[in-house]
Design a protein around this motif. Structure first.
Motif, PDB file in Angstrom:
ATOM      1  N   ILE A 210     -20.475  40.204 -52.772  1.00 31.49           N
ATOM      2  CA  ILE A 210     -20.157  41.624 -52.931  1.00 31.49           C
ATOM      3  C   ILE A 210     -19.800  42.245 -51.585  1.00 31.49           C
ATOM      4  CG2 ILE A 210     -21.112  43.880 -53.535  1.00 31.49           C
ATOM      5  CD1 ILE A 210     -22.714  42.513 -55.731  1.00 31.49           C
ATOM      6  N   SER A 211     -20.556  41.904 -50.566  1.00 32.56           N
ATOM      7  CA  SER A 211     -20.304  42.476 -49.242  1.00 32.56           C
ATOM      8  C   SER A 211     -18.928  42.089 -48.707  1.00 32.56           C
ATOM      9  CB  SER A 211     -21.395  42.029 -48.265  1.00 32.56           C
ATOM     10  OG  SER A 211     -21.300  40.632 -48.007  1.00 32.56           O
ATOM     11  N   LYS A 212     -18.445  40.894 -49.101  1.00 33.66           N
ATOM     12  CA  LYS A 212     -17.144  40.441 -48.611  1.00 33.66           C
ATOM     13  C   LYS A 212     -15.994  41.251 -49.207  1.00 33.66           C
ATOM     14  CE  LYS A 212     -19.023  36.878 -46.451  1.00 33.66           C
ATOM     15  NZ  LYS A 212     -19.134  36.860 -44.962  1.00 33.66           N
ATOM     16  N   VAL A 213     -16.166  41.677 -50.440  1.00 32.37           N
ATOM     17  CA  VAL A 213     -15.052  42.301 -51.150  1.00 32.37           C
ATOM     18  C   VAL A 213     -15.217  43.808 -51.310  1.00 32.37           C
ATOM     19  CG1 VAL A 213     -15.964  42.180 -53.512  1.00 32.37           C
ATOM     20  CG2 VAL A 213     -13.514  41.808 -53.113  1.00 32.37           C
ATOM     21  N   LEU A 214     -16.341  44.336 -50.867  1.00 34.71           N
ATOM     22  CA  LEU A 214     -16.684  45.732 -51.129  1.00 34.71           C
ATOM     23  C   LEU A 214     -15.614  46.699 -50.638  1.00 34.71           C
ATOM     24  CD1 LEU A 214     -19.106  47.202 -52.412  1.00 34.71           C
ATOM     25  CD2 LEU A 214     -19.980  47.561 -50.107  1.00 34.71           C
ATOM     26  N   HIS A 215     -15.134  46.516 -49.409  1.00 35.85           N
ATOM     27  CA  HIS A 215     -14.214  47.472 -48.800  1.00 35.85           C
ATOM     28  C   HIS A 215     -12.773  46.975 -48.789  1.00 35.85           C
ATOM     29  CE1 HIS A 215     -17.477  50.106 -47.524  1.00 35.85           C
ATOM     30  NE2 HIS A 215     -18.130  49.027 -47.155  1.00 35.85           N
ATOM     31  N   SER A 216     -12.493  45.981 -49.603  1.00 38.25           N
ATOM     32  CA  SER A 216     -11.119  45.487 -49.706  1.00 38.25           C
ATOM     33  C   SER A 216     -10.531  45.929 -51.042  1.00 38.25           C
ATOM     34  CB  SER A 216     -11.098  43.963 -49.598  1.00 38.25           C
ATOM     35  OG  SER A 216     -11.625  43.388 -50.783  1.00 38.25           O
ATOM     36  N   VAL A 220     -11.321  41.867 -58.471  1.00 38.28           N
ATOM     37  CA  VAL A 220     -12.535  41.055 -58.598  1.00 38.28           C
ATOM     38  C   VAL A 220     -12.657  40.581 -60.040  1.00 38.28           C
ATOM     39  CG1 VAL A 220     -15.053  41.024 -58.385  1.00 38.28           C
ATOM     40  CG2 VAL A 220     -13.672  42.325 -56.752  1.00 38.28           C
ATOM     41  N   LEU A 221     -12.964  39.317 -60.208  1.00 34.77           N
ATOM     42  CA  LEU A 221     -13.222  38.753 -61.528  1.00 34.77           C
ATOM     43  C   LEU A 221     -14.693  38.382 -61.618  1.00 34.77           C
ATOM     44  CD1 LEU A 221     -12.291  37.717 -64.292  1.00 34.77           C
ATOM     45  CD2 LEU A 221     -11.778  35.512 -63.194  1.00 34.77           C
ATOM     46  N   LEU A 222     -15.432  39.085 -62.476  1.00 35.46           N
ATOM     47  CA  LEU A 222     -16.855  38.821 -62.672  1.00 35.46           C
ATOM     48  C   LEU A 222     -17.016  37.878 -63.854  1.00 35.46           C
ATOM     49  CD1 LEU A 222     -18.221  42.453 -62.250  1.00 35.46           C
ATOM     50  CD2 LEU A 222     -18.156  40.642 -60.532  1.00 35.46           C
ATOM     51  N   GLY A 229     -25.292  41.098 -66.504  1.00 40.76           N
ATOM     52  CA  GLY A 229     -25.182  42.314 -65.701  1.00 40.76           C
ATOM     53  C   GLY A 229     -23.838  42.491 -65.030  1.00 40.76           C
ATOM     54  N   LYS A 230     -22.769  42.082 -65.695  1.00 41.65           N
ATOM     55  CA  LYS A 230     -21.444  42.183 -65.081  1.00 41.65           C
ATOM     56  C   LYS A 230     -21.044  43.645 -64.859  1.00 41.65           C
ATOM     57  CE  LYS A 230     -19.778  39.388 -68.316  1.00 41.65           C
ATOM     58  NZ  LYS A 230     -21.000  38.739 -68.827  1.00 41.65           N
ATOM     59  N   GLU A 231     -21.345  44.508 -65.834  1.00 50.39           N
ATOM     60  CA  GLU A 231     -20.997  45.920 -65.649  1.00 50.39           C
ATOM     61  C   GLU A 231     -21.846  46.559 -64.551  1.00 50.39           C
ATOM     62  OE1 GLU A 231     -20.952  50.115 -68.191  1.00 50.39           O
ATOM     63  OE2 GLU A 231     -20.760  48.205 -69.250  1.00 50.39           O
ATOM     64  N   VAL A 232     -23.096  46.143 -64.430  1.00 49.21           N
ATOM     65  CA  VAL A 232     -23.961  46.685 -63.372  1.00 49.21           C
ATOM     66  C   VAL A 232     -23.417  46.319 -62.000  1.00 49.21           C
ATOM     67  CG1 VAL A 232     -26.285  46.599 -62.394  1.00 49.21           C
ATOM     68  CG2 VAL A 232     -25.987  46.621 -64.873  1.00 49.21           C
ATOM     69  N   VAL A 233     -22.962  45.070 -61.841  1.00 46.48           N
ATOM     70  CA  VAL A 233     -22.391  44.642 -60.562  1.00 46.48           C
ATOM     71  C   VAL A 233     -21.093  45.389 -60.286  1.00 46.48           C
ATOM     72  CG1 VAL A 233     -21.415  42.685 -59.316  1.00 46.48           C
ATOM     73  CG2 VAL A 233     -23.517  42.394 -60.626  1.00 46.48           C
ATOM     74  N   ALA A 234     -20.263  45.561 -61.320  1.00 46.90           N
ATOM     75  CA  ALA A 234     -19.014  46.304 -61.131  1.00 46.90           C
ATOM     76  C   ALA A 234     -19.288  47.730 -60.665  1.00 46.90           C
ATOM     77  CB  ALA A 234     -18.225  46.315 -62.436  1.00 46.90           C
ATOM     78  N   ARG A 235     -20.295  48.359 -61.262  1.00 47.60           N
ATOM     79  CA  ARG A 235     -20.629  49.725 -60.846  1.00 47.60           C
ATOM     80  C   ARG A 235     -21.168  49.735 -59.415  1.00 47.60           C
ATOM     81  NH1 ARG A 235     -21.166  54.604 -63.090  1.00 47.60           N
ATOM     82  NH2 ARG A 235     -20.706  53.814 -65.177  1.00 47.60           N
ATOM     83  N   ALA A 236     -21.920  48.702 -59.029  1.00 46.64           N
ATOM     84  CA  ALA A 236     -22.428  48.632 -57.660  1.00 46.64           C
ATOM     85  C   ALA A 236     -21.273  48.505 -56.670  1.00 46.64           C
ATOM     86  CB  ALA A 236     -23.385  47.447 -57.526  1.00 46.64           C
ATOM     87  N   GLY A 289      -7.274  56.493 -58.282  1.00 50.64           N
ATOM     88  CA  GLY A 289      -8.093  56.730 -57.103  1.00 50.64           C
ATOM     89  C   GLY A 289      -9.457  56.093 -57.193  1.00 50.64           C
ATOM     90  N   GLY A 290      -9.839  55.641 -58.380  1.00 48.50           N
ATOM     91  CA  GLY A 290     -11.163  55.060 -58.576  1.00 48.50           C
ATOM     92  C   GLY A 290     -11.090  53.619 -59.035  1.00 48.50           C
ATOM     93  N   THR A 291     -11.972  53.264 -59.974  1.00 44.73           N
ATOM     94  CA  THR A 291     -12.123  51.876 -60.412  1.00 44.73           C
ATOM     95  C   THR A 291     -12.058  51.810 -61.927  1.00 44.73           C
ATOM     96  OG1 THR A 291     -13.574  51.435 -58.520  1.00 44.73           O
ATOM     97  CG2 THR A 291     -13.618  49.828 -60.324  1.00 44.73           C
TER      98      THR A 291
END
Length: 535
Positions: A210-216, A220-222, A229-236, A289-291
Motif C-alpha cells: 500500500i505504501s508503494k502505491v499510495l501516492h502514485s 490497483v488490482l485487489l 476486506g478488499k473494499e476496506v483496503v481500497a478505502r484506506a 478528482g477522487g477514487t
C-alpha cells in the motif's frame, strides 16, 4: 423549562437539590431508590416508576417504584419480569416520545403496568431516558389519581433521569470486582497507520505494498478470497492518499445487467434511450478528482470492458447518446475474488484490460494465513458491536478465544465479523463463551491436509486411503517443503473430487463443503484447468 410548572423558582431549587443529592449516592440500588422518591416529590404524583433496558437492550424491566411515598421492594411477586407487551411504554421507548395523558381513566389505553388502586389513575407522564450517546436506555413514569397536566415536568425530569443514568454507569464501573479486569478499548493500529487491523507478516507485507502505491496514480488490482476486506483496503488507499478530500465511490459490477451498468458508470444524455428524459451524470463524473472502486471486476461484460479500457488508457469518457468525449481525473481501483488470468484463458476477460488493471496487484491474505490477527479482529468487532448496541464491553473467555483460533473461516474477515456480532447479541452476561459462536466445524482450513484426509464431510470415503498414502510419500520426500507438500495434497484432493463428479464444479464444491466461488479461486490458484481431470 420551568414556565409550565407551578411555582417555577421553588421547583428549580428543589430540582437542583435532587441533582446534588443523587450525585452523592453510594451504590446503584440507593441511587435508583432516591431517584424515584425524588420524582414523586418534584411532580407531586402518588406513583413513580423507573424502567431500564437490560444489557442486550432488548428487554424492558422495572428497576424501582415508589407508591404513596414508600419505596416498593423490587422482589415483589406482583411485578412482572418485563414490559415488552405494554404498548404505551413501548411507544415512548421506541419512538423516543414523551407521553402525557390527563384523562387516563376515560381512555382506551392498556395500563396493566400501573398497580391497581381503589381510586383509578387519571394522569400519566412517561419520559424516555437518553444516555450520553443519545440512545434511549429506559423510561421514567409518573402517575396521579388527580386530573393534572404533567407535560411541563417532562424536560426537567428527563434531564434528571439522564444524569442518573450516567451516575449509575459510573457506580457500576467503580464497584466492579477487583479480580475482573475490564477489557481495554481495543484499537489495533497497523505499523503503517492506514487504520487496518493486523500485525501478522502477511498484513505487514500488504501495508508495504500500500505504501508503494499510495501516492502514485497507478491502477490497483485487489485480489483475494471473498470477505478478505478488499473494499476496506481500497478505502484506506483513498483516505490516506492525496485524493482523500474528494469522493470515494463503490460500484459492484455484478449488481447490474450490462446496459444498466454502462449507463450507471458513464451516464447518458437526454433521448439516449426510452425513458431518458434528462441528462444524467455517471459514476465516473461523480468520482472525478477522487477514487472509483470497481468491485467484482471479473463479472463485467466483455463489451463494457472495451469502454473501460479506453478510460484507463486515455482518461476520457463518452456518455450514452453523446458524440463527444471529455477528460476525467479518476483513480480506478479494481477488486475481484476470481483469477482474472484464468478468465482471460477462457475468453471471458479481455487480455489487454487485464494487463492494464494488473498494473499494481495486491493479493490480500485469507484470514487463516494471518497468524495472530483473528483474536485482534474479534476483540475489535466485539468492541464495535457493544458500542453500537450501547451496552457495556464484554470479556472474552479462554474457551471462546481458543474456539475462534482453531477455525478456518472460509468467509474470512466478513464471516468473523458476523459471528462476533451475533455472539455479542446472544451474550446475556458480561463474558463471551464458546457456545455463543456457531462455527461450521466441517469447514476445515485449505492448508490443513491432515484434517482433510480424516474429515468425512470434505473427503469422499473411497479416496481417503489413496490421499493418505500420497501424503505420507510426500512427507518422506525431503526435496519438498511443507507448503509445497500441502499444495500438492490440496491439488490431489480437488482433482479427485472433480473427476468423481465428471468435472461438475457445482457438485464438487458441494461435496467439499465450499462455496463455488471459493472452489474456483482455489482451482485458479493451483492452476487446475478442465484438462486436468478429463477422463
Amino acid at each position: 423549562m420551568f414556565t409550565q410548572v407551578p411555582q417555577p423558582l421553588v421547583y428549580a431549587e428543589a430540582l437542583l437539590a435532587q441533582f446534588a443529592s443523587l450525585s452523592r449516592a453510594a451504590d446503584g440500588a440507593a441511587l435508583l431508590g432516591d431517584f424515584v422518591r425524588g420524582l414523586a416529590e418534584l411532580s407531586g404524583c402518588e406513583l413513580t416508576q423507573l424502567y431500564l433496558l437490560d444489557a442486550t437492550h432488548i428487554c424492558l424491566g422495572m428497576n424501582a417504584e415508589c407508591l404513596n411515598g414508600i419505596l416498593q421492594p423490587r422482589e415483589a411477586a406482583s411485578l412482572p419480569a418485563d414490559y415488552n407487551g405494554e404498548q404505551l411504554l413501548q411507544f415512548a421507548l421506541c419512538q423516543n416520545r414523551v407521553v402525557s395523558l390527563s384523562e387516563l381513566s376515560g381512555s382506551l389505553h392498556e395500563t396493566s403496568f400501573l398497580p391497581p388502586q381503589a381510586t383509578p389513575w387519571q394522569s400519566l407522564l412517561c419520559v424516555p431516558l437518553v444516555n450520553q450517546q443519545k440512545s434511549v436506555e429506559g423510561l421514567l413514569l409518573c402517575a396521579s389519581r388527580r386530573h393534572i397536566d404533567l407535560q411541563g415536568f417532562a424536560d426537567s425530569l428527563g434531564q434528571l433521569g439522564s444524569f442518573v443514568l450516567g451516575q449509575l454507569h459510573l457506580l457500576q464501573r467503580l464497584r466492579q470486582p477487583s479480580g475482573v479486569t475490564r477489557p481495554a478499548p481495543v484499537s489495533v493500529p497497523s505499523a503503517s497507520g492506514y487504520g487496518l487491523i493486523g500485525k501478522s507478516s502477511a498484513m505487514r507485507q500488504t501495508y508495504s505494498l500500500i505504501s508503494k502505491v499510495l501516492h502514485s496514480p497507478y491502477t490497483v488490482l485487489l485480489r483475494g478470497e471473498t470477505g478478505t476486506g478488499k473494499e476496506v483496503v481500497a478505502r484506506a488507499i483513498h483516505d490516506c492518499g492525496p485524493r482523500r478530500s474528494q469522493a470515494f465511490i463503490v460500484q459492484n459490477c455484478a449488481a447490474f445487467p450490462e446496459n444498466l451498468l454502462e449507463s450507471e458508470l458513464f451516464g447518458y444524455r437526454k433521448g439516449a434511450f426510452t425513458g431518458a428524459d434528462r441528462d444524467r451524470a455517471g459514476l465516473f463524473d461523480a468520482a472525478n478528482g477522487g477514487t472509483l472502486l470497481l468491485d467484482e471486476i471479473g463479472d463485467m461484460p466483455l463489451s463494457l470492458q472495451a469502454k473501460l479500457l479506453r478510460v484507463l488508457q486515455e482518461g476520457e469518457i463518452r456518455p450514452l447518446g453523446s458524440n463527444d468525449t471529455y477528460k476525467i481525473d479518476v483513480r480506478i481501483i479494481a477488486a475481484t475474488h476470481c483469477d482474472l488470468s484464468m478468465l482471460v484463458g477462457e475468453g471471458k476477460f479481455r487480455e489487454d484490460l487485464y494487463y492494464r488493471l494488473a498494473q499494481f496487484p495486491i493479493e490480500l491474505p485469507a484470514l487463516r494465513q494471518r497468524e495472530g490477527d483473528i483474536l485482534d479482529l474479534a476483540r475489535h468487532f466485539a468492541e464495535k458491536a457493544c458500542s453500537f448496541l450501547q451496552r457495556d464491553a464484554v470479556r472474552w473467555s479462554d474457551a471462546a478465544l481458543n474456539h475462534l483460533s482453531g477455525y478456518a473461516f472460509p468467509g474470512n474477515v466478513r464471516e468473523l465479523k458476523g459471528l462476533v456480532e451475533r455472539a455479542v447479541l446472544l451474550c446475556e452476561g458480561g463474558e463471551l463463551l464458546a457456545e455463543h459462536f456457531s462455527l461450521r466445524l466441517a469447514a476445515m482450513p485449505a492448508d490443513s491436509s491432515l484434517n482433510l484426509c480424516e474429515h468425512k464431510a470434505v473427503l469422499p470415503p473411497d479416496n481417503r486411503p489413496n490421499l493418505r498414502e500420497r501424503l505420507e510419500a510426500m512427507l518422506e520426500d525431503s526435496s519438498l517443503d511443507l507448503r509445497e507438500c500441502l499444495e500438492q495434497v490440496e491439488r490431489s484432493l480437488l482433482l479427485d473430487c472433480l473427476r468423481k463428479n465428471d468435472g461438475n464444479q457445482t457438485l464438487a464444491a458441494r461435496e467439499l463443503g465450499l462455496p463455488r466461488r471459493t472452489l474456483l479461486y482455489r482451482l485458479g490458484r493451483l492452476n487446475i484447468n478442465l484438462g486436468d481431470f478429463d477422463g
